[in-house]
Design a protein around this motif. Structure first.
Motif, PDB file in Angstrom:
ATOM      1  N   LEU A   1       0.826  -1.196   0.000  1.00 45.67           N
ATOM      2  CA  LEU A   1       0.000   0.000   0.000  1.00 45.67           C
ATOM      3  C   LEU A   1       0.866   1.255   0.000  1.00 45.67           C
ATOM      4  CD1 LEU A   1      -1.739  -2.332   1.478  1.00 45.67           C
ATOM      5  CD2 LEU A   1      -3.131  -0.427   2.293  1.00 45.67           C
ATOM      6  N   PRO A   2       0.380   2.341  -0.601  1.00 46.04           N
ATOM      7  CA  PRO A   2       1.093   3.624  -0.504  1.00 46.04           C
ATOM      8  C   PRO A   2       0.958   4.178   0.906  1.00 46.04           C
ATOM      9  CG  PRO A   2      -1.017   3.929  -1.599  1.00 46.04           C
ATOM     10  CD  PRO A   2      -0.852   2.443  -1.405  1.00 46.04           C
ATOM     11  N   TYR A   3       1.948   5.000   1.298  1.00 42.74           N
ATOM     12  CA  TYR A   3       1.905   5.570   2.642  1.00 42.74           C
ATOM     13  C   TYR A   3       2.737   6.838   2.675  1.00 42.74           C
ATOM     14  CZ  TYR A   3       1.906   5.868   7.732  1.00 42.74           C
ATOM     15  OH  TYR A   3       1.719   6.297   9.029  1.00 42.74           O
ATOM     16  N   GLY A   4       2.309   7.792   3.501  1.00 46.15           N
ATOM     17  CA  GLY A   4       3.057   9.025   3.674  1.00 46.15           C
ATOM     18  C   GLY A   4       2.129  10.181   3.951  1.00 46.15           C
ATOM     19  N   TYR A   5       2.663  11.206   4.614  1.00 42.38           N
ATOM     20  CA  TYR A   5       1.877  12.382   4.941  1.00 42.38           C
ATOM     21  C   TYR A   5       2.070  13.473   3.885  1.00 42.38           C
ATOM     22  CZ  TYR A   5       0.744  10.361   9.460  1.00 42.38           C
ATOM     23  OH  TYR A   5       0.263   9.543  10.451  1.00 42.38           O
ATOM     24  N   GLN A   6       3.254  14.055   3.837  1.00 34.91           N
ATOM     25  CA  GLN A   6       3.520  15.087   2.845  1.00 34.91           C
ATOM     26  C   GLN A   6       3.906  14.468   1.506  1.00 34.91           C
ATOM     27  OE1 GLN A   6       3.002  18.434   3.497  1.00 34.91           O
ATOM     28  NE2 GLN A   6       2.104  17.512   5.325  1.00 34.91           N
ATOM     29  N   ASN A   7       4.702  13.410   1.534  1.00 34.84           N
ATOM     30  CA  ASN A   7       5.133  12.736   0.310  1.00 34.84           C
ATOM     31  C   ASN A   7       4.722  11.270   0.391  1.00 34.84           C
ATOM     32  OD1 ASN A   7       6.633  15.030  -0.829  1.00 34.84           O
ATOM     33  ND2 ASN A   7       8.024  14.703   0.897  1.00 34.84           N
ATOM     34  N   VAL A   8       3.746  10.911  -0.420  1.00 38.72           N
ATOM     35  CA  VAL A   8       3.241   9.540  -0.403  1.00 38.72           C
ATOM     36  C   VAL A   8       4.216   8.628  -1.140  1.00 38.72           C
ATOM     37  CG1 VAL A   8       1.359   8.024  -1.111  1.00 38.72           C
ATOM     38  CG2 VAL A   8       0.853  10.332  -0.287  1.00 38.72           C
ATOM     39  N   ARG A   9       4.615   7.541  -0.474  1.00 37.03           N
ATOM     40  CA  ARG A   9       5.555   6.583  -1.033  1.00 37.03           C
ATOM     41  C   ARG A   9       4.799   5.362  -1.554  1.00 37.03           C
ATOM     42  NH1 ARG A   9       6.909   7.487   4.089  1.00 37.03           N
ATOM     43  NH2 ARG A   9       6.797   5.283   4.690  1.00 37.03           N
ATOM     44  N   LYS A  10       5.151   4.915  -2.746  1.00 33.92           N
ATOM     45  CA  LYS A  10       4.545   3.709  -3.299  1.00 33.92           C
ATOM     46  C   LYS A  10       5.141   2.482  -2.618  1.00 33.92           C
ATOM     47  CE  LYS A  10       3.650   5.616  -7.907  1.00 33.92           C
ATOM     48  NZ  LYS A  10       3.923   5.452  -9.365  1.00 33.92           N
ATOM     49  N   ASN A  11       4.346   1.419  -2.522  1.00 33.76           N
ATOM     50  CA  ASN A  11       4.803   0.137  -1.979  1.00 33.76           C
ATOM     51  C   ASN A  11       5.523   0.310  -0.641  1.00 33.76           C
ATOM     52  OD1 ASN A  11       3.901  -1.577  -4.139  1.00 33.76           O
ATOM     53  ND2 ASN A  11       5.567  -0.726  -5.384  1.00 33.76           N
ATOM     54  N   ALA A  12       4.875   1.012   0.271  1.00 32.66           N
ATOM     55  CA  ALA A  12       5.483   1.301   1.574  1.00 32.66           C
ATOM     56  C   ALA A  12       4.903   0.445   2.702  1.00 32.66           C
ATOM     57  CB  ALA A  12       5.311   2.779   1.909  1.00 32.66           C
ATOM     58  N   LEU A  13       3.592   0.252   2.722  1.00 30.79           N
ATOM     59  CA  LEU A  13       2.901  -0.380   3.843  1.00 30.79           C
ATOM     60  C   LEU A  13       2.493  -1.810   3.493  1.00 30.79           C
ATOM     61  CD1 LEU A  13       1.654   0.295   6.710  1.00 30.79           C
ATOM     62  CD2 LEU A  13      -0.490   0.692   5.476  1.00 30.79           C
ATOM     63  N   SER A  14       2.996  -2.771   4.252  1.00 30.04           N
ATOM     64  CA  SER A  14       2.676  -4.175   4.001  1.00 30.04           C
ATOM     65  C   SER A  14       1.208  -4.460   4.306  1.00 30.04           C
ATOM     66  CB  SER A  14       3.549  -5.075   4.867  1.00 30.04           C
ATOM     67  OG  SER A  14       3.041  -6.394   4.901  1.00 30.04           O
ATOM     68  N   PRO A  15       0.504  -5.150   3.402  1.00 26.47           N
ATOM     69  CA  PRO A  15      -0.904  -5.479   3.646  1.00 26.47           C
ATOM     70  C   PRO A  15      -1.119  -6.478   4.780  1.00 26.47           C
ATOM     71  CG  PRO A  15      -0.393  -5.591   1.297  1.00 26.47           C
ATOM     72  CD  PRO A  15       0.917  -5.504   2.034  1.00 26.47           C
ATOM     73  N   SER A  16      -0.098  -7.236   5.140  1.00 32.29           N
ATOM     74  CA  SER A  16      -0.308  -8.280   6.154  1.00 32.29           C
ATOM     75  C   SER A  16       0.115  -7.860   7.553  1.00 32.29           C
ATOM     76  CB  SER A  16       0.441  -9.553   5.763  1.00 32.29           C
ATOM     77  OG  SER A  16       1.829  -9.312   5.631  1.00 32.29           O
ATOM     78  N   THR A  17       1.255  -7.198   7.693  1.00 29.94           N
ATOM     79  CA  THR A  17       1.747  -6.823   9.030  1.00 29.94           C
ATOM     80  C   THR A  17       1.608  -5.328   9.321  1.00 29.94           C
ATOM     81  OG1 THR A  17       4.028  -6.399   8.315  1.00 29.94           O
ATOM     82  CG2 THR A  17       3.456  -8.677   8.910  1.00 29.94           C
ATOM     83  N   TYR A  18       1.253  -4.553   8.306  1.00 34.36           N
ATOM     84  CA  TYR A  18       1.229  -3.090   8.411  1.00 34.36           C
ATOM     85  C   TYR A  18       2.621  -2.530   8.697  1.00 34.36           C
ATOM     86  CZ  TYR A  18      -3.904  -2.891   8.328  1.00 34.36           C
ATOM     87  OH  TYR A  18      -5.221  -2.978   7.975  1.00 34.36           O
ATOM     88  N   SER A  19       3.645  -3.260   8.320  1.00 36.41           N
ATOM     89  CA  SER A  19       5.007  -2.767   8.485  1.00 36.41           C
ATOM     90  C   SER A  19       5.335  -1.750   7.402  1.00 36.41           C
ATOM     91  CB  SER A  19       6.005  -3.923   8.406  1.00 36.41           C
ATOM     92  OG  SER A  19       6.002  -4.528   7.121  1.00 36.41           O
ATOM     93  N   LEU A  20       6.181  -0.786   7.761  1.00 38.14           N
ATOM     94  CA  LEU A  20       6.742   0.159   6.804  1.00 38.14           C
ATOM     95  C   LEU A  20       8.176  -0.251   6.499  1.00 38.14           C
ATOM     96  CD1 LEU A  20       5.363   3.436   8.392  1.00 38.14           C
ATOM     97  CD2 LEU A  20       4.641   2.431   6.216  1.00 38.14           C
ATOM     98  N   GLU A  21       8.839   0.502   5.640  1.00 37.95           N
ATOM     99  CA  GLU A  21      10.208   0.174   5.246  1.00 37.95           C
ATOM    100  C   GLU A  21      11.113   0.005   6.462  1.00 37.95           C
ATOM    101  OE1 GLU A  21       8.699   3.273   2.147  1.00 37.95           O
ATOM    102  OE2 GLU A  21       8.459   2.865   4.291  1.00 37.95           O
TER     103      GLU A  21
END
Length: 256
Positions: A50-70
């Protein structure tokens, strides 16, 4: 659309959103199922993160299974590969516990695991990081990730972390780090939430850490290592695990 989502999310308390995420997570994991990317924390693979970020949204950042970020996936790989965190008996203190780690660390028989935070529903002990209710020299490992940028007096917090860590103990204190900036920037005169979000990345951040962050850690008594774990991985692995190449892990030790 992005601003609408933020507005809706801001209407609800963080504790409610945390509880809600546990319910919708299985549905999201099913929707994104595939084989292109893999979350090393649970081994699940997906066609995309999933994309994730506040000011700058990052592609492929948030894991769909654990909700882990990079940063979470990077930390997991480092702990598995370069430490005995998963095998040796450790007394662990975890600030603002992340969903990606909470249940896994709680279930590890080798860990005596305590969580703490002022607000998180996953905190065992509700506490102020600048005035901790723990004995000195108490914990083998302290995890305090993406917390210090929220703390006005971060040096006071770091001194408390040093106090409660055992001599010979280890800590990992990740923060949003601008590796291109030598000096940390903070300006308490900026009080408007929108301006703070624009300048600091989030409305509740109080500074942008530069590379002098490591000197701050040392000034509180820690021995410090700047670990670039991505150097041990191939480009294919970095892409597969959706990591940020060159991200540094601040690893600290309390001298014996």
């Amino acid at each position: 659309m992005k601003n609408t989502v933020k507005l809706v999310l801001n209407l609800f308390p963080r504790t409610f959103l945390t509880q809600l995420s546990f319910i919708v997570k299985p549905l999201i994991a099913i929707y994104y199922k595939g084989s292109k990317y893999t979350d090393p924390i649970d081994g699940s693979s997906f066609r995309g993160f999933l994309p994730y970020g506040y000011q700058n949204v990052r592609k492929n950042a948030l894991s769909p299974s654990t909700y882990s970020l990079e940063r979470h996936r990077l930390l997991w790989l480092f702990l598995k590969t370069d430490t005995n965190f998963f095998s040796a008996e450790k007394k662990v203190l975890h600030f603002a516990p992340e969903q990606a780690f909470y249940k896994r660390f709680r279930d590890m028989e080798n860990l005596e695991y305590t969580t703490t935070d002022l607000e998180s529903p996953m905190a065992d002990v509700k506490a102020d990081i600048c005035q901790l209710p723990f004995e000195s020299n108490d914990f083998d490992v302290i995890l305090c990730n993406h917390v210090l940028e929220h703390i006005p007096d971060d040096l006071k917090a770091l001194k408390e972390l040093f106090r409660v860590m055992k001599p010979g103990g280890m800590g990992i204190f990740q923060i949003p780090l601008d590796i291109n900036s030598k000096n940390t920037f903070e300006d308490n005169s900026i009080t408007d939430p929108k301006k703070r979000a624009k300048i600091f990345g989030q409305y509740d951040h109080v500074r942008i850490y530069g590379m002098d962050y490591f000197e701050r850690l040392e000034s509180c008594g820690f021995k410090v290592e700047k670990v670039d774990f991505t150097k041990t991985l191939s480009d294919a692995q970095i892409i597969k695990y959706c990591l940020s190449k060159g991200e540094l892990i601040p690893v600290v030790y309390k001298p014996l």
